[in-house]
Design an enzyme around this catalytic site. Structure first.
Site, short mmCIF file in Angstrom:
data_model
loop_
_atom_site.label_atom_id
_atom_site.label_comp_id
_atom_site.label_asym_id
_atom_site.label_seq_id
_atom_site.Cartn_x
_atom_site.Cartn_y
_atom_site.Cartn_z
CD GLN A 101 11.56 8.04 2.00
OE1 GLN A 101 11.57 7.57 3.13
NE2 GLN A 101 11.30 7.87 0.46
CE1 TYR A 170 2.69 8.55 5.88
CE2 TYR A 170 4.52 7.06 3.99
CZ TYR A 170 3.97 6.71 5.72
OH TYR A 170 4.19 6.14 6.22
N GLY A 311 14.20 -4.58 -0.96
CA GLY A 311 13.87 -4.08 0.48
C GLY A 311 14.11 -5.60 1.02
#
Ligand SMILES: Cc1cc2nc3c(=O)[nH]c(=O)nc-3n(C[C@H](O)[C@H](O)[C@H](O)COP(=O)(O)O)c2cc1C
Length: 329
Positions: A101, A170, A311
């Site tokens: 990523q 972000y 996750g």
């Protein structure tokens, strides 16, 4: 056979089941952003046995200026290639395909890098409250180049794919969201303007890595707040990303980051993910709140997604994927 155990075969990737380990920052690098033994051991432990066919490595910074936190992993210069090559080898040895990523934190960047903190507009970061400087067009072009060179490094290191990070408040998410993008030039305005930088990043990466190398994009599809990005925005964006050559879309939250303020249901982004899946022909990953194999199966059955990211359940229990696969065998 259960849906979860059905392989996913695309032109570029064959995955033996529908599980994905989504990117999760470990802070196991040192200040230099290099791969450490601790990081290798962590990914080795999580993927032993080959139960997770696709692992997306935690967000790594493409340039020092866009570093999010002190011990974040780096893809910002060629000196990291050796370490990330070792990382890819660990995942391959265990039978997982591996994507890196790529991230620029924008206004969420770490204050101590000494660089200016930059963003699409002068809007304080929603969590860190840093007030950024507005990016010029030339600086935007430079960031597009930095995404490209980071992708080249990733490919050189033997990775199977890259993931462009446009979620969780972000930089690319700051362009996508109308809350953080107030630009009046071609990089702002309607959804087509707000994803111009994404399309430039995708094009630059595609030209550099060639047609056969998979590009994933993690989209913070909805902000779930007034004045934020909407499902309609995400459908337009998803179609444009597909046209531009994205191979897999990975759906998560935007300014709200990886939780949905309106829901804690397993697969709590499915109300955004399902319409996106219906609008595109590429596979879509859904992540968020899924903790059992049955929940994953149900979401696949109802057509919410093609792949399921798990996750925190894997973070807590390294045998989670093994147990999920065995549950349906
Ligand atoms: C400790 C931690 C670190 C994370 N780091 C990242 C990251 O680097 N990049 C990213 O896109 N998402 C990151 N996330 C979000 C996860 O990928 C995932 O979307 C989120 O945890 C929700 O899924 P879950 O309910 O299965 O945990 C992180 C989450 C956690 C808990």
């Amino acid at each position: 056979m259960s849906h979860l155990l059905t392989p996913l075969v695309t032109k570029k990737l064959t995955l033996s089941n529908r599980l994905v380990m989504p990117p999760m920052a470990t802070a196991k690098s040192k200040g230099d952003g290099k791969v450490t033994k601790e990081l290798l051991d962590y990914y080795d432990e999580k993927t032993k046995g080959g139960y997770i066919p696709l692992v997306i490595i935690e967000h790594s910074f493409i340039t020092e200026q866009g570093k999010a936190s002190e011990n974040q992993l780096s893809v910002a210069d060629d000196s990291v290639i050796e370490g990330i090559t070792e990382l890819a080898k660990v995942l391959h040895k265990n039978g997982s395909k591996v994507a890196m990523q790529l991230n620029h934190a924008g206004s969420g960047s770490y204050e101590s890098t000494g660089f200016d903190i930059v963003a699409p507009s002068v809007i304080a970061h929603p969590v860190k409250h840093n007030v950024p400087i507005e990016l010029t067009r030339d600086q935007i072009k430079k960031i597009v180049e930095e995404f490209k060179t980071a992708a080249i490094r990733t490919k050189k290191a033997g990775f199977d794919a890259v993931e462009i990070h446009s979620a969780h408040a972000y930089l690319l998410n700051q362009f996508y969201s109308p809350i953080t993008n107030k630009r009046t030039d071609e990089y702002g305005g309607d959804i087509k303007g707000r994803i111009r930088i994404h399309l430039e990043v995708i094009k630059a990466i595609r030209e550099a890595v060639g047609e056969d190398f998979p590009i994933l994009l993690r989209l913070g599809a909805g902000d779930y707040t007034e004045g934020g990005s909407t499902v309609e925005d995400s459908i337009i964006a998803a179609k444009e990303f597909e046209k531009a050559g994205v191979d897999i879309l990975d759906i998560s939250g935007g300014i709200c980051r990886y939780t949905n303020p309106n829901s804690t249901e397993p697969g709590y982004f499915s109300d955004t993910c399902k319409p996106i899946k219906e609008a595109v022909n590429i596979p879509v990953i859904l992540t968020g709140g899924i903790t059992t194999a049955e929940q994953a199966e149900k979401l696949l059955d109802k057509g919410a997604a093609d792949l399921i990211g798990v996750g925190r359940a894997i973070l807590k229990n390294s045998l989670w994927a093994k147990e999920a696969v065995e549950y349906f065998k």
